[in-house]
Every structure is written in C-alpha cells, then in structure tokens.
Design a protein around this motif. Sequence first.
Motif, mmCIF file in Angstrom:
data_model
loop_
_atom_site.group_PDB
_atom_site.id
_atom_site.type_symbol
_atom_site.label_atom_id
_atom_site.label_comp_id
_atom_site.label_asym_id
_atom_site.label_seq_id
_atom_site.Cartn_x
_atom_site.Cartn_y
_atom_site.Cartn_z
ATOM 1 N N LEU A 1 0.864 -1.153 0.073
ATOM 2 C CA LEU A 1 0.058 -0.040 0.086
ATOM 3 C C LEU A 1 0.993 1.310 -0.071
ATOM 4 O O LEU A 1 0.669 2.109 -0.843
ATOM 5 C CB LEU A 1 -0.829 0.184 1.195
ATOM 6 N N PHE A 2 1.962 1.131 0.805
ATOM 7 C CA PHE A 2 2.914 2.364 0.712
ATOM 8 C C PHE A 2 3.547 2.313 -0.578
ATOM 9 O O PHE A 2 3.803 3.756 -0.962
ATOM 10 C CB PHE A 2 3.981 2.135 1.737
ATOM 11 N N VAL A 3 3.959 1.640 -1.256
ATOM 12 C CA VAL A 3 4.506 1.711 -2.604
ATOM 13 C C VAL A 3 3.509 2.282 -3.450
ATOM 14 O O VAL A 3 3.877 3.101 -4.235
ATOM 15 C CB VAL A 3 4.948 0.028 -3.117
ATOM 16 N N ARG A 4 2.319 1.701 -3.427
ATOM 17 C CA ARG A 4 1.433 2.303 -4.369
ATOM 18 C C ARG A 4 1.228 3.899 -4.135
ATOM 19 O O ARG A 4 0.689 4.530 -4.802
ATOM 20 C CB ARG A 4 0.029 1.766 -4.094
ATOM 21 N N ALA A 5 1.362 4.048 -2.898
ATOM 22 C CA ALA A 5 1.050 5.611 -2.637
ATOM 23 C C ALA A 5 2.129 6.418 -2.763
ATOM 24 O O ALA A 5 1.980 7.927 -2.695
ATOM 25 C CB ALA A 5 0.850 5.758 -0.959
ATOM 26 N N LEU A 6 3.459 6.127 -3.406
ATOM 27 C CA LEU A 6 4.410 6.757 -3.450
ATOM 28 C C LEU A 6 4.151 7.727 -4.766
ATOM 29 O O LEU A 6 3.147 7.577 -5.520
ATOM 30 C CB LEU A 6 5.567 6.171 -4.107
ATOM 31 N N PRO A 7 4.537 8.912 -4.772
ATOM 32 C CA PRO A 7 4.220 10.011 -5.837
ATOM 33 C C PRO A 7 4.730 9.663 -7.074
ATOM 34 O O PRO A 7 5.731 8.853 -7.389
ATOM 35 C CB PRO A 7 4.767 11.335 -5.192
ATOM 36 N N ALA A 8 3.893 10.184 -8.112
ATOM 37 C CA ALA A 8 4.249 9.778 -9.450
ATOM 38 C C ALA A 8 5.710 10.062 -9.796
ATOM 39 O O ALA A 8 6.359 9.733 -10.810
ATOM 40 C CB ALA A 8 3.204 10.238 -10.381
ATOM 41 N N SER A 9 6.049 11.350 -9.290
ATOM 42 C CA SER A 9 7.671 11.957 -9.614
ATOM 43 C C SER A 9 8.422 10.964 -9.247
ATOM 44 O O SER A 9 9.588 10.590 -9.851
ATOM 45 C CB SER A 9 7.723 13.301 -8.990
ATOM 46 N N PHE A 10 8.281 10.184 -8.189
ATOM 47 C CA PHE A 10 9.254 9.112 -7.825
ATOM 48 C C PHE A 10 9.216 7.931 -8.800
ATOM 49 O O PHE A 10 10.334 7.430 -9.235
ATOM 50 C CB PHE A 10 8.626 8.582 -6.466
ATOM 51 N N GLU A 11 8.052 7.627 -9.407
ATOM 52 C CA GLU A 11 8.070 6.478 -10.550
ATOM 53 C C GLU A 11 8.828 7.044 -11.682
ATOM 54 O O GLU A 11 9.640 6.121 -12.157
ATOM 55 C CB GLU A 11 6.444 6.443 -10.801
ATOM 56 N N LYS A 12 8.594 8.324 -11.969
ATOM 57 C CA LYS A 12 9.456 8.907 -13.092
ATOM 58 C C LYS A 12 11.107 8.878 -12.790
ATOM 59 O O LYS A 12 11.801 8.420 -13.711
ATOM 60 C CB LYS A 12 9.077 10.415 -13.190
ATOM 61 N N PHE A 13 11.145 8.983 -11.370
ATOM 62 C CA PHE A 13 12.661 8.977 -11.236
ATOM 63 C C PHE A 13 13.441 7.694 -11.179
ATOM 64 O O PHE A 13 14.297 7.371 -11.884
ATOM 65 C CB PHE A 13 12.742 9.418 -9.769
ATOM 66 N N VAL A 14 12.563 6.709 -10.820
ATOM 67 C CA VAL A 14 13.029 5.381 -10.831
ATOM 68 C C VAL A 14 13.164 4.606 -12.187
ATOM 69 O O VAL A 14 13.919 3.808 -12.708
ATOM 70 C CB VAL A 14 12.414 4.289 -9.839
ATOM 71 N N GLY A 15 12.246 5.249 -13.019
ATOM 72 C CA GLY A 15 12.074 4.955 -14.490
ATOM 73 C C GLY A 15 11.087 3.872 -14.860
ATOM 74 O O GLY A 15 10.838 3.441 -16.045
ATOM 75 N N PHE A 16 10.252 3.104 -13.893
ATOM 76 C CA PHE A 16 9.152 2.342 -14.195
ATOM 77 C C PHE A 16 8.325 2.321 -12.987
ATOM 78 O O PHE A 16 8.381 2.851 -11.894
ATOM 79 C CB PHE A 16 9.752 0.769 -14.393
ATOM 80 N N PRO A 17 6.831 1.781 -13.532
ATOM 81 C CA PRO A 17 5.848 2.218 -12.489
ATOM 82 C C PRO A 17 6.120 1.395 -11.344
ATOM 83 O O PRO A 17 6.429 0.088 -11.376
ATOM 84 C CB PRO A 17 4.797 1.518 -13.395
ATOM 85 N N LEU A 18 5.655 1.735 -10.320
ATOM 86 C CA LEU A 18 6.058 0.919 -9.011
ATOM 87 C C LEU A 18 5.208 -0.049 -8.679
ATOM 88 O O LEU A 18 5.316 -1.063 -7.913
ATOM 89 C CB LEU A 18 6.000 2.026 -7.770
ATOM 90 N N GLU A 19 4.007 -0.126 -9.254
ATOM 91 C CA GLU A 19 3.125 -1.142 -9.198
ATOM 92 C C GLU A 19 3.589 -2.604 -9.470
ATOM 93 O O GLU A 19 3.261 -3.652 -9.155
ATOM 94 C CB GLU A 19 1.755 -0.965 -10.045
ATOM 95 N N VAL A 20 4.602 -2.573 -10.148
ATOM 96 C CA VAL A 20 5.406 -3.765 -10.859
ATOM 97 C C VAL A 20 5.862 -4.406 -9.482
ATOM 98 O O VAL A 20 5.701 -5.769 -9.501
ATOM 99 C CB VAL A 20 6.517 -3.385 -11.581
ATOM 100 N N PHE A 21 6.186 -3.868 -8.324
ATOM 101 C CA PHE A 21 6.749 -4.511 -7.371
ATOM 102 C C PHE A 21 5.717 -5.086 -6.376
ATOM 103 O O PHE A 21 5.743 -5.748 -5.537
ATOM 104 C CB PHE A 21 7.511 -3.311 -6.444
ATOM 105 N N THR A 22 4.251 -4.661 -6.588
ATOM 106 C CA THR A 22 3.434 -5.006 -5.646
ATOM 107 C C THR A 22 2.843 -6.444 -5.964
ATOM 108 O O THR A 22 1.934 -7.009 -5.180
ATOM 109 C CB THR A 22 2.247 -4.104 -5.755
ATOM 110 N N THR A 23 3.074 -7.107 -7.036
ATOM 111 C CA THR A 23 2.764 -8.461 -7.506
ATOM 112 C C THR A 23 3.975 -9.263 -7.596
ATOM 113 O O THR A 23 4.862 -8.938 -8.067
ATOM 114 C CB THR A 23 1.820 -8.342 -8.547
#
Lengths: 320, 293
Positions: free
Chosen positions: B64-86
């Motif tokens: 839930l925390f990972v999903r709640a991270l801001p979109a700018s963080f996703e852009k920084f790491v270079g891929f959608p963080l939802e990948v980590f949740t499954t």
Amino acid sequence: MHAASLESAVAPRATHAANIVVTRGLTKQFGSLTALDGVDFTVPRGEICGLLGPNGAGKSTLIRLLLGYLRPTAGEARIDGLDCYTQSPAVHARTAYLPGDARLFAQMRGSDVLKFFAGLRDAGYADRAAGLAGRLDLDLTRHTAAMSTGMRQKLALAAVLAVDAPLLVLDEPTANLDPTVRGEVLSLVREARDAGRTVLFSSHVLDEVETACDRVVVLRRGRFVHLQDMHHLRRQHRIRMRWQGPPPEPPRTSAELLADPPEIRLDGNDLVIIAPGPLAPLLGWLATLPADEVRIEPVGLAAVYEQFHSPDSAPADSTT
Amino acid sequence: MTTVLLTDAHATLPRMKGPLPRALLWKAWNDARWLLAALVVLNVVFQVIYVWLASQVQLGALSLFVRALPASFEKFVGFPLEVFTTPTGRMAMAYVHPVTTSAAAAWAIARGSDCVSGEIGRGTMEMLLAQPVRRWSVIVTHALITTAGAVLLATLAWVGTWLGIRGMGYQDQVLASSFLPSALNLFGFIFFLAAVSTLVSAFGSDRRRTIGIMCGFYLVQLLFRLVSGPVAWLWWLEYFSFFGAYWPELLSVHPNTAWTEVLKYDGALIGFGLLAYAGAIVQFNRRDLPAPL
C-alpha cells in the motif's frame, strides 16, 4: 617508354582472349596519395609473371584491385573478361589468392580450415588440400593459434594451391619458410604453370623471381617502369675484365653479332661487355683481346632491378 | 615427393556455391558457440535465482505504501512501482536487471562487432573474401547465427523463469506464460543491438573501436531513457532511445495488452534492426578492404 606501350611492345601476339589479366588505365588514389597510376597491364595465360618493386611501389595495391578488395579510382581491371570489382565473386571462383601476410582462423584446427575452404570450393578441393598439406609436411591436427608463423604459411599455401582455378595470385609465398619448403613451393608454382595455370607472383626475393618467372614487371611509385622477358634475360651475360686503353670496337664477325651487337663500356679499370644473346659467337673475339682477369656471369635480375631502384636511378620506362 | 597435385585448371572451372554457403554458417556458428553457451547458462541460472529471490520478498501491507508513492518518484526510478506489488511483477524485473541486459548486450555487441571489423582487424577477411562468396552473404550468415543465438537467449531466459516458478512451487500464483511477451521483447532488444553493432562494424577495421562505439551508444541510449522520465521537457528523448521500446517488466503485469504492446515494441526494434542490417550490407559492399595491420 610509357607503361601503355610496354604491353604492345612485349606481348604483341597476345590478344585480349589470350590474356587472363587485363588492366586499362588502372588508378587508385588514397586521398592525395596515388598508389597506382594509370597502369596498363596484361598477363598471358599459362605463364608465371613476377611483380617486383620496393615497399610502396604499388604491388599490393595492384593485387588488391585485381581481387576487387579496392574500388578503382579510374580505369578497370579484368580477370578472364570479368570486372574485378563489380563481379568479384565470379572472379574469385577463377582465382586463388595467397595474401602477403596470410592469417587464418585462430579457433580452427588446420583440418577445419581446409574443411571450411572446401565448403566454399569444388568437390575435389579437400583431397587436393590434404595431399598438399602432406607434401608440405604439415600437421593438420593443431589449432592455427598454436602454429608457428611458418606452419601457418604452409597451411595457407595448402589452402590456396589446392584451389583448381586458372589464376594463382601469390603475394610473398615463401615468406617465413625454411629453404627446403621454399624449394617445394617454387616447384608447386612451376607445376601449376605446367598444368596450364597462370601465376602472378609478387616477391622481394630476386633469385626466386628469377628462377620461377617467365616475365617480370618492375613497379616504381605506382607505375610500371619495366617489363622483363626472363628467357631473354637468362641468355644475357656480363663479361668483365681488366683493361687498359680505349674500349674496343664491337665485333662484326657474324651476322648474329651484327644484328645484335654487345654493349661495351668502361667501368674504371674494367671493361664491361654485355652480351645480349648466346656467348659462342663472342668467344673467338674475346680470345683476341689483350685482357686480364676475365669473368663471365649471367646478367641476373638484380642488375635489372637496380637500374630502377638504386638510390640514384631515374631511368625512363623500358622493355626488354 | 614430386607427385603433381595440380590439375589442368581449364578442364574444370570452379563453380560458385549458393548465396548462403553452409560453410559460412558453420564458421559463424563455430566462432559464436562458446560465448553463446556461456551466456545461455548464465541466463538460465540467473533467471532461476532471481525468481527465488523475488519469492523471498513479501511486501504485505508495505505494498500500500509503494502504491502511495508520488508519480514523480516513479518517473525518477524509470518504471511504474506497481510492478513491485505483485509476484509476477517482481519476477519480471529480472528482464531489466543489469545481469540480463548485460548478457544480451554482450552477445549482440560481441557478434555484431566481429562481423566485419573483427575479421578485418584479425586479417582473416583477406582469405575469406578471396573465396567465391558475396560480401553480403558474409553479413547475412553472420546475422542468421546471431539472430538464432538471440532466439535461444530469450527462450532460455523464459525457460529459466519457468524453472524457477516450478522450483519454488509458485505455479498456482504466477503464470509462466505471462513472461513470454517479456522474453519476446528481450529478443527484440538483442536483435536491434546486434544489427546496430553490425552496421558500425561495417564501417570499421578495428573490433575494439567498434565495441567502444557500441558501449558509448548503449550508455547514451540508457541516459536518454533515464532523463526522459523525471525531466518533463525532455520527454521526447524516450523516442530516441531503443530502451523506449523495451518494457518487459510492464508487459508481464498487464497480460491483457501485453501481446499488442510487445508487437509494437518489437516491430520498432526489429524494423530498425533490419534497416541497420541493410545499411551494413550496403556499406560493406561499397567499402575498400584495407590491408591488415
């Protein structure tokens, strides 16, 4: 004499079809450097033609143009009537080429190298290559990376000489070989000629060229400067003797000597006579001369080569 | 000793072999096999290990925390963080892991750089092109073996994932077939990079130089992708990076659109790859062959 007229002067009987190699105005420039300059050159079928010249004379450039490795800046080169650049695969089917620095595939054993070339050539290649390897006393079980330079050269020779093609182009074929194998290679070259093939033979070793070739082309700074008929050269002798006084008049004792008189000149205290033909008609006249320390020797290719490549030489193009 | 082995050449004029002589294919395979074997083993073993490592991560409430991270963080790491949740997403990260991409790049650049500049640099092109072979067939046979190797690497990457899933007993939670689009995307990645390496190789005479240029190209392309996400006004750089068509981790977590997306990505990668191969053939056909140094 310009290189263009060398051809007509030396091979007047050779027609286009009789020549396996024909170049017309062949020129190659690398930037501002002209490596080959308007070369007109023919090689009649069934002869061994030597290419002589120091490094940078244009021998390798000529060979690379004949093999289609380089695109001519001007002019054309043909082998068996085929354009060497635009039809190079067909030209290669008629040509076997040994590079000056033959390098083979390091990951392969000697037998694999021959197997590989056999896959690109005709059905009888493998047997001929194996036979030649045996003749050159070559161990084919070794990886080429583990072979000495001489062994690699032998392997390359076996790979090249086994090709059943009408033209062999050999660039320094005896480099890195011991004297016994050198002799064997020269025998193979002559056998190729005797079997009806044509051999283009580039070498820095004058006595090999002299022994093997029927004609020799001398290059200098990208141009052909001399075409030497070796049968003619082998008949020539240089007679040197101690001499005092002015040089004698040439003998006029026979029709042969009148038609083709010897060249006579003074060289310090020596008299030098160049006999252009058989010695017999001259011997009687020589016996009448008040000479001392007479030496008779073949003229040899070295003397011809030095005319064009000694530091102070700048002779015009010529044909003998 | 003096047996005449040289026969009358005029009696049997040699004939040219077909456009793609088997001997050239055999040579290309012979040159490539050990590298390929090493990379195949590395790929399979790494995928199995990565699946095991991914199975050890249990995010639980942290997802839930990972999903709640801001979109700018996703852009920084270079891929959608939802990948980590499954679990599927976490396992799919293996396809963008440096081990996998480095192995893929190693195969592509090693093979591509060898094709022309490698043979010229070693001095073996002289003997090769003295045979009755067309210059383009040297490139095409080389490319066929390189492409076959790419197929094998991508397939065995998927096999490694499959083995890992079965080995960890995850087959009820994760479908191995979800990773097929990722493996196909990996193939496109290798194909494109090998083709560009071959194009650069066709201009050169020194394999090390070709490898250097390709490493630089790879890093610049990677940089384009890295900055195109976080820096808003540089978004367009993604379209100038082949990494913009390499999203295997996303393909696995969006099974509904995965095949459509991978066809789009691989279409671009393979299409540009084919153009690069065509360019390599044109360049190799027209260039002078220098004497070996």
